[in-house]
Design a protein around this motif. Structure first.
Motif, short mmCIF file in Angstrom:
data_model
loop_
_atom_site.label_atom_id
_atom_site.label_comp_id
_atom_site.label_asym_id
_atom_site.label_seq_id
_atom_site.Cartn_x
_atom_site.Cartn_y
_atom_site.Cartn_z
N SER A 1 42.67 52.45 34.01
CA SER A 1 42.12 51.24 34.60
C SER A 1 42.78 50.90 35.93
CB SER A 1 42.22 50.03 33.66
OG SER A 1 41.13 49.15 33.92
N ALA B 1 43.11 39.92 45.27
CA ALA B 1 43.22 40.92 44.21
C ALA B 1 41.98 40.82 43.34
CB ALA B 1 44.47 40.68 43.36
N GLY B 2 41.89 41.73 42.36
CA GLY B 2 40.73 41.74 41.49
C GLY B 2 40.55 40.43 40.73
N ALA B 3 41.62 39.96 40.12
CA ALA B 3 41.52 38.74 39.33
C ALA B 3 41.10 37.55 40.21
CB ALA B 3 42.86 38.44 38.65
N GLU C 1 37.47 37.81 40.76
CA GLU C 1 36.71 37.35 39.58
C GLU C 1 36.56 35.83 39.62
OE1 GLU C 1 38.63 38.66 35.94
OE2 GLU C 1 39.05 40.60 36.85
N HIS D 1 38.78 43.75 30.22
CA HIS D 1 40.13 43.57 30.76
C HIS D 1 40.51 42.10 30.58
CE1 HIS D 1 43.23 43.46 34.00
NE2 HIS D 1 43.39 44.71 33.65
N THR E 1 41.91 39.99 32.36
CA THR E 1 41.67 39.04 33.47
C THR E 1 40.28 38.42 33.38
OG1 THR E 1 41.00 40.90 34.85
CG2 THR E 1 43.25 40.08 35.16
N ASN E 2 39.30 39.09 32.72
CA ASN E 2 37.93 38.54 32.67
C ASN E 2 37.89 37.21 31.93
OD1 ASN E 2 35.84 41.60 32.65
ND2 ASN E 2 37.40 40.89 34.05
N THR F 1 32.19 45.54 33.08
CA THR F 1 32.75 46.65 33.84
C THR F 1 31.86 47.85 33.53
OG1 THR F 1 34.88 45.71 33.25
CG2 THR F 1 34.93 47.85 34.28
N THR G 1 35.76 49.76 29.94
CA THR G 1 37.18 50.11 29.87
C THR G 1 37.47 51.24 28.88
OG1 THR G 1 37.46 48.32 28.34
CG2 THR G 1 38.02 47.85 30.61
N HIS H 1 33.36 42.38 42.38
CA HIS H 1 34.61 42.45 43.15
C HIS H 1 35.03 43.91 43.19
CE1 HIS H 1 37.20 42.59 39.36
NE2 HIS H 1 37.81 43.45 40.14
N ASN I 1 38.52 46.47 43.92
CA ASN I 1 39.97 46.47 44.03
C ASN I 1 40.32 47.50 45.10
OD1 ASN I 1 38.99 45.94 41.20
ND2 ASN I 1 41.09 45.21 40.97
C1 LIG Z 1 43.00 45.94 37.48
C2 LIG Z 1 41.84 45.36 36.80
C3 LIG Z 1 41.47 44.02 37.01
C4 LIG Z 1 42.31 43.03 37.79
O1 LIG Z 1 42.56 43.43 39.10
P1 LIG Z 1 43.89 43.00 39.88
O2 LIG Z 1 43.65 43.53 41.24
O3 LIG Z 1 45.03 43.64 39.17
O4 LIG Z 1 43.96 41.51 39.84
C5 LIG Z 1 40.32 43.57 36.41
N1 LIG Z 1 39.58 44.37 35.60
C6 LIG Z 1 39.91 45.65 35.38
C7 LIG Z 1 39.04 46.49 34.49
C8 LIG Z 1 41.07 46.19 35.96
O5 LIG Z 1 41.41 47.46 35.73
#
Ligand SMILES: *Cc1c(COP(=O)(O)O)cnc(C)c1O
Length: 486
Positions: free
Chosen positions: A79, A139-141, A144, A173, A175-176, A217, A221, A268, A270
């Protein structure tokens, strides 16, 4: 001397030894107590190590050698896409015109940097199939959360404020659901079926007039492509919701399939994963967000626009959710991603995906006789295996991960996703050679044999690192961040 035997700075301290030299004072000396309020003054002198400049140099070099990074070894952390970060990215990011500009400079003096950002947005639009992109999120989070706030603003603008729920698959993940909560939504879980894909029946059951969005995703995952993706986005759209694409797994579809064509409304990316920004040390990252036309009014402001007079930041965006980051994102990472995209070209990006997918399938098939394969189907850029068989022998997945350290590898992601028991999630990436893949496979096979013949060696691993097993909870709750003299 072994890496782990290198003495560190505090043990080297010798009274009176100094590691710096300052020029002689050429201004009048003042009494600190006269200019700084006493509350802010130090009561006791801190105990600092007294060492030479060379000692300090060796201290930090020794610490850096103890670290594991993509530049020092294989790092198949599922991931996270720990691929090689090409050094040409660093050369370009260090150009004076990029490295030495200030975010408060007048726009007319940074047109080149703005052109790079604009072009990067255009490339990302093309790659994702979206209508507009912002580079602001860090960042990814953060992306989101930004995307969900836009979805929220969209529903509110349509007087549709009863949409309070965000649907997230059980394999998502962490963070979702976290981003959904922080954006003020309630999270509803949708189950996976026995193929590891979202269960459509369950999706139909949980969707309704209170659905704000589905977060997904793809590939998911487990490294599996959601084959019924068009049906899923249709189910959500016909219920009035929006569909969010978590782009962390873009390495599996880059230049092959586009979230915009799958029916997603927000994505989003990364840049620190797919587009070779160095990461793993805690940042900086970059999580650009792309949207379809419906959501453009809500993008964070300012928007970067191209006019006849040149590039400008447009602040006149009355429906914008506002700024989500000071200035305009982590520019240095954007320069690296831009360099990567331009140096790879469309054919290069296609090859990335093909090699990432073939590497993962090769490794999965070679490991399948030795570990349980919960989903025995063609994978994308990563795959999961389970340590169930080894657990029966008293060897847990955590032990396998620790034993890999003895072979010089960073372990895969473990115990994630949550719906697979004793899970190991392995992402080899496209930048590794067949020799590296083979050596890692051999190490995994040896560990599987050790679990049967000599489990203690795995249970007590690692044997070669500076420190062995740590109490991770204690380290997180009560970190010792400062040297304390014995
Ligand atoms: C890494 C990741 C995130 C979060 O991204 P960050 O850049 O670490 O905040 C969200 N979803 C998935 C599937 C990830 O692998």
């Amino acid at each position: 001397m072994n890496k782990q035997d290198q003495p560190l700075i505090f043990e080297l301290s010798n009274p009176g030894r100094i590691g710096y030299s300052l020029p002689e004072l050429d201004v009048p000396e003042i009494n600190i107590a006269d200019v700084i309020p006493s509350d802010y003054l130090r009561v006791e002198e801190p105990e600092l190590p007294e060492v030479s400049e060379l000692d300090i140099m060796r201290h930090y070099t020794a610490l850096s050698n103890r670290n594991h990074g993509v530049d020092s070894g294989f790092y198949p952390l599922g991931s996270c896409t720990m691929k090689y970060n090409p050094k040409i990215n660093e050369n370009v990011a260090r150009y004076n015109g990029f490295a030495h500009i200030h975010p408060l400079q007048d726009e007319s003096t940074v047109q080149g940097a703005m052109e790079l950002m604009y072009d990067l947005q255009e490339h990302l639009k093309e790659i994702t199939g979206m209508d507009e992109v912002t580079l602001q999120p860090a960042a990814g989070a953060h992306g989101e959360w930004t995307g969900l706030m836009m979805i929220r603003a969209f529903h509110e603008a349509n007087n549709d404020s009863a949409r309070t729920k965000v649907i997230v698959p059980d394999s998502a993940h962490g963070t979702n659901p976290a981003s959904a909560t922080v954006a003020g939504f309630e999270t509803i879980t949708v189950k996976s079926n026995e193929d590891g894909l979202v269960d459509l029946e369950d999706l139909r059951r949980v969707v309704g007039p209170d659905t704000a969005a589905l977060m997904l995703t793809n590939p998911n995952t487990l490294g599996l492509f959601e084959e019924e993706i068009l049906e899923m986005t249709e189910i959500i759209h016909s219920a009035g919701g929006k569909v969010y694409y978590d782009g962390a797994n873009l390495n599996a579809v880059l230049s092959k399939a586009r979230p915009g064509d799958m029916g997603f409304d927000v994505v989003h990316l990364n840049l620190h994963k797919t587009f070779t920004g160095p990461h793993g040390g805690g940042g900086p990252g970059s999580g650009p967000v792309g949207v379809k036309v419906d959501l453009i009014p809500y993008l964070p402001k300012p928007i970067l626009v191209k006019t006849e007079e040149g590039y400008q930041f447009d602040y006149d965006r009355p429906q914008s959710i506002g700024r989500v980051k000071p200035y305009y994102g982590n520019f240095g990472i954007n320069v690296r991603a831009y360099t990567y995209i331009r140096s790879m070209g469309p054919d290069g990006l296609k090859a990335v995906t093909e090699n990432a997918v073939i590497n993962a399938n090769y490794m999965m098939r070679r490991l399948a006789p030795y570990f349980d394969l919960p989903y025995d189907r063609h994978c994308k850029h990563e795959f999961v295996i389970s340590g169930r068989r080894q657990k029966k022998l008293g060897v847990r997945t955590l032990d396998i991960a620790k034993r890999l350290l003895d072979f010089g590898y960073h372990p895969p992601t473990i115990y994630f996703p949550l719906n697979v028991e004793e899970c190991m999630m392995i992402e080899p990436t496209e930048t590794e050679s067949k020799e590296t893949l083979d050596s890692f496979i051999e190490a995994m096979i040896q560990i599987a044999k050790e679990a049967e013949e000599n489990p203690e060696i795995v249970q007590e691993a690692p044997h070669t690192t500076v420190v062995s097993r740590l109490d991770e909870t204690l380290a997180a709750r009560k970190p010792v961040l400062r040297y304390q003299k014995q």
